[in-house]
Design an enzyme around this catalytic site. Structure first.
Site, PDB file in Angstrom:
ATOM      1  N   ASP A 151     -41.167 -47.862 -20.958  1.00  0.00           N
ATOM      2  CA  ASP A 151     -40.380 -47.359 -20.396  1.00  0.00           C
ATOM      3  C   ASP A 151     -38.663 -48.173 -20.139  1.00  0.00           C
ATOM      4  O   ASP A 151     -38.894 -49.631 -20.936  1.00  0.00           O
ATOM      5  CB  ASP A 151     -40.510 -47.736 -17.954  1.00  0.00           C
ATOM      6  CG  ASP A 151     -40.300 -46.963 -16.987  1.00  0.00           C
ATOM      7  OD1 ASP A 151     -40.961 -45.936 -17.111  1.00  0.00           O
ATOM      8  OD2 ASP A 151     -38.832 -47.194 -17.063  1.00  0.00           O
TER       9      ASP A 151
ATOM     10  N   ASP B  62     -35.421 -46.572 -24.556  1.00  0.00           N
ATOM     11  CA  ASP B  62     -35.310 -45.968 -24.193  1.00  0.00           C
ATOM     12  C   ASP B  62     -36.182 -43.955 -25.411  1.00  0.00           C
ATOM     13  O   ASP B  62     -36.505 -44.466 -26.135  1.00  0.00           O
ATOM     14  CB  ASP B  62     -33.854 -45.105 -24.458  1.00  0.00           C
ATOM     15  CG  ASP B  62     -33.602 -43.767 -23.972  1.00  0.00           C
ATOM     16  OD1 ASP B  62     -34.313 -43.275 -24.258  1.00  0.00           O
ATOM     17  OD2 ASP B  62     -32.004 -44.141 -24.218  1.00  0.00           O
ATOM     18  N   VAL B  63     -36.866 -43.498 -24.529  1.00  0.00           N
ATOM     19  CA  VAL B  63     -37.778 -42.574 -25.702  1.00  0.00           C
ATOM     20  C   VAL B  63     -36.418 -41.321 -26.530  1.00  0.00           C
ATOM     21  O   VAL B  63     -37.435 -41.258 -27.336  1.00  0.00           O
ATOM     22  CB  VAL B  63     -38.772 -41.396 -24.741  1.00  0.00           C
ATOM     23  CG1 VAL B  63     -39.613 -42.544 -23.414  1.00  0.00           C
ATOM     24  CG2 VAL B  63     -37.675 -40.710 -23.041  1.00  0.00           C
TER      25      VAL B  63
ATOM     26  N   THR C 135     -41.872 -39.101  -6.090  1.00  0.00           N
ATOM     27  CA  THR C 135     -41.334 -39.841  -7.292  1.00  0.00           C
ATOM     28  C   THR C 135     -39.719 -40.820  -7.275  1.00  0.00           C
ATOM     29  O   THR C 135     -39.093 -39.838  -5.627  1.00  0.00           O
ATOM     30  CB  THR C 135     -41.816 -39.497  -8.982  1.00  0.00           C
ATOM     31  OG1 THR C 135     -40.662 -38.612  -8.593  1.00  0.00           O
ATOM     32  CG2 THR C 135     -43.342 -39.246  -8.969  1.00  0.00           C
TER      33      THR C 135
ATOM     34  N   TYR D  69     -32.750 -28.292 -16.638  1.00  0.00           N
ATOM     35  CA  TYR D  69     -34.117 -28.328 -16.050  1.00  0.00           C
ATOM     36  C   TYR D  69     -35.026 -27.338 -16.551  1.00  0.00           C
ATOM     37  O   TYR D  69     -35.617 -27.997 -17.531  1.00  0.00           O
ATOM     38  CB  TYR D  69     -34.000 -29.142 -14.306  1.00  0.00           C
ATOM     39  CG  TYR D  69     -35.560 -29.089 -14.225  1.00  0.00           C
ATOM     40  CD1 TYR D  69     -35.291 -31.022 -14.765  1.00  0.00           C
ATOM     41  CD2 TYR D  69     -36.372 -29.177 -14.330  1.00  0.00           C
ATOM     42  CE1 TYR D  69     -36.566 -31.827 -14.545  1.00  0.00           C
ATOM     43  CE2 TYR D  69     -37.459 -29.510 -13.229  1.00  0.00           C
ATOM     44  CZ  TYR D  69     -37.570 -30.885 -14.210  1.00  0.00           C
ATOM     45  OH  TYR D  69     -38.398 -31.619 -14.005  1.00  0.00           O
TER      46      TYR D  69
ATOM     47  N   LYS E 132     -37.281 -27.816 -19.778  1.00  0.00           N
ATOM     48  CA  LYS E 132     -38.428 -28.119 -19.058  1.00  0.00           C
ATOM     49  C   LYS E 132     -38.992 -26.711 -19.803  1.00  0.00           C
ATOM     50  O   LYS E 132     -40.325 -26.596 -20.423  1.00  0.00           O
ATOM     51  CB  LYS E 132     -38.704 -27.732 -17.643  1.00  0.00           C
ATOM     52  CG  LYS E 132     -38.320 -29.485 -17.451  1.00  0.00           C
ATOM     53  CD  LYS E 132     -39.482 -30.556 -18.318  1.00  0.00           C
ATOM     54  CE  LYS E 132     -39.412 -31.534 -17.304  1.00  0.00           C
ATOM     55  NZ  LYS E 132     -39.391 -32.462 -17.425  1.00  0.00           N
TER      56      LYS E 132
END
Length: 278
Positions: free
Chosen positions: A37, A58-59, A184, A149, A153
């Protein structure tokens, strides 16, 4: 796939869906868990609870993702499961800046590419493995009020389909997690339709119209889907019905979505079933 004895990496693991999956994987008997994370302290707290390891990164940093895979294999001799789970949501339409679209593209799409590039060769060499990528019901339907988004996605699911087709015969199983609202940080910190941040989205937001799940409930569905090796993981089962209606008559679907949007923006109580299945 059964989780007992497996080695797993979970990104976005410091909270929410990622945290719940780490804890459930541990309960299922995973041999080793690596919690990844940007919030390194949060990742460490989760890792400490399950006897795992924590990594702060950072992904969208491909080299860092490669290093996590290499370090995991060096430490445990294997990588069986990679959960690519990081994500966030903002609102906006055509006025959204290119920079915001690009950042969401990097988090929601390129992060899955980087995970697969690093993990798939290792998994294929060992005879197989599992990629679990978090997308959204918005990928299969549409996220009202968020162009960026919706598009990113949807691209994530298309990527998952490509990976499954291309590498499935080499032992790589791919699942796409596509929930609606889950309790979340994303839900709590997202603006509602009026633009005000806060918990109101939990009761009035588009994704919450069919109810808000707890992360632990979602984890139950994930374990079931992984055991069956299903491509689509749908914690809100009504999403499958919406998908079927969309596929059978796209024009009727779009008309229903416009009605649903109008009701939401007018502040009139509505659920997708009221307008999308009529």
């Amino acid at each position: 796939m059964e989780l007992a004895g497996k080695v797993a990496v979970v990104t976005g693991g410091a909270s929410g869906i990622g945290e719940a999956l780490v804890e459930r994987f541990a309960a299922e008997g995973a041999k080793a868990l690596v919690v990844v994370d940007r919030d390194e302290a949060g990742a460490q707290a989760v890792a400490d609870r399950v006897g795992g390891a924590a990594v702060g990164l950072d992904v969208t940093d491909e080299q860092a993702v490669k290093q996590v895979v290499a370090d995991t294999v060096a430490a445990h001799g294997a990588l069986d499961v990679f959960v690519s789970n990081a994500g966030y949501v903002t609102e906006g339409g055509l006025e959204v800046s290119n920079e915001e679209i690009q950042r969401m593209w990097e988090v929601h799409v390129l992060s899955h590419v980087y995970a697969a590039r690093a993990a798939v060769p290792v998994m294929v060499e060992r005879g197989g493995g599992y990629l679990l990528n978090t997308a959204s019901a918005a990928a299969l339907l549409t996220q009202i009020g968020s162009l960026q988004y919706t598009v990113t996605k949807a691209a994530a699911v298309a990527l998952g389909e490509f990976l499954s087709i291309t590498y499935g015969d080499q032992g790589i199983v791919v699942s796409m997690l596509c929930p609606q609202a889950v309790e979340t940080n994303i839900l709590a910190n997202s603006p509602d339709r009026t633009g005000d941040p806060g918990q109101e989205r939990g009761t009035t937001g588009v994704a919450a119209a069919d109810g808000v799940l707890q992360p632990e409930q979602l984890a139950d569905t994930v374990i079931e889907a992984m055991a069956a090796e299903r491509f689509l993981v749908l914690p809100h089962p009504q999403v499958q019905t919406y998908r079927e209606r969309k596929a059978s008559d796209i024009d009727r679907w779009l008309s229903g979505m416009r009605r649903f949007q109008s009701r939401l923006y007018a502040g009139t109580p509505a659920t997708p079933a009221d307008w999308l299945l009529s």
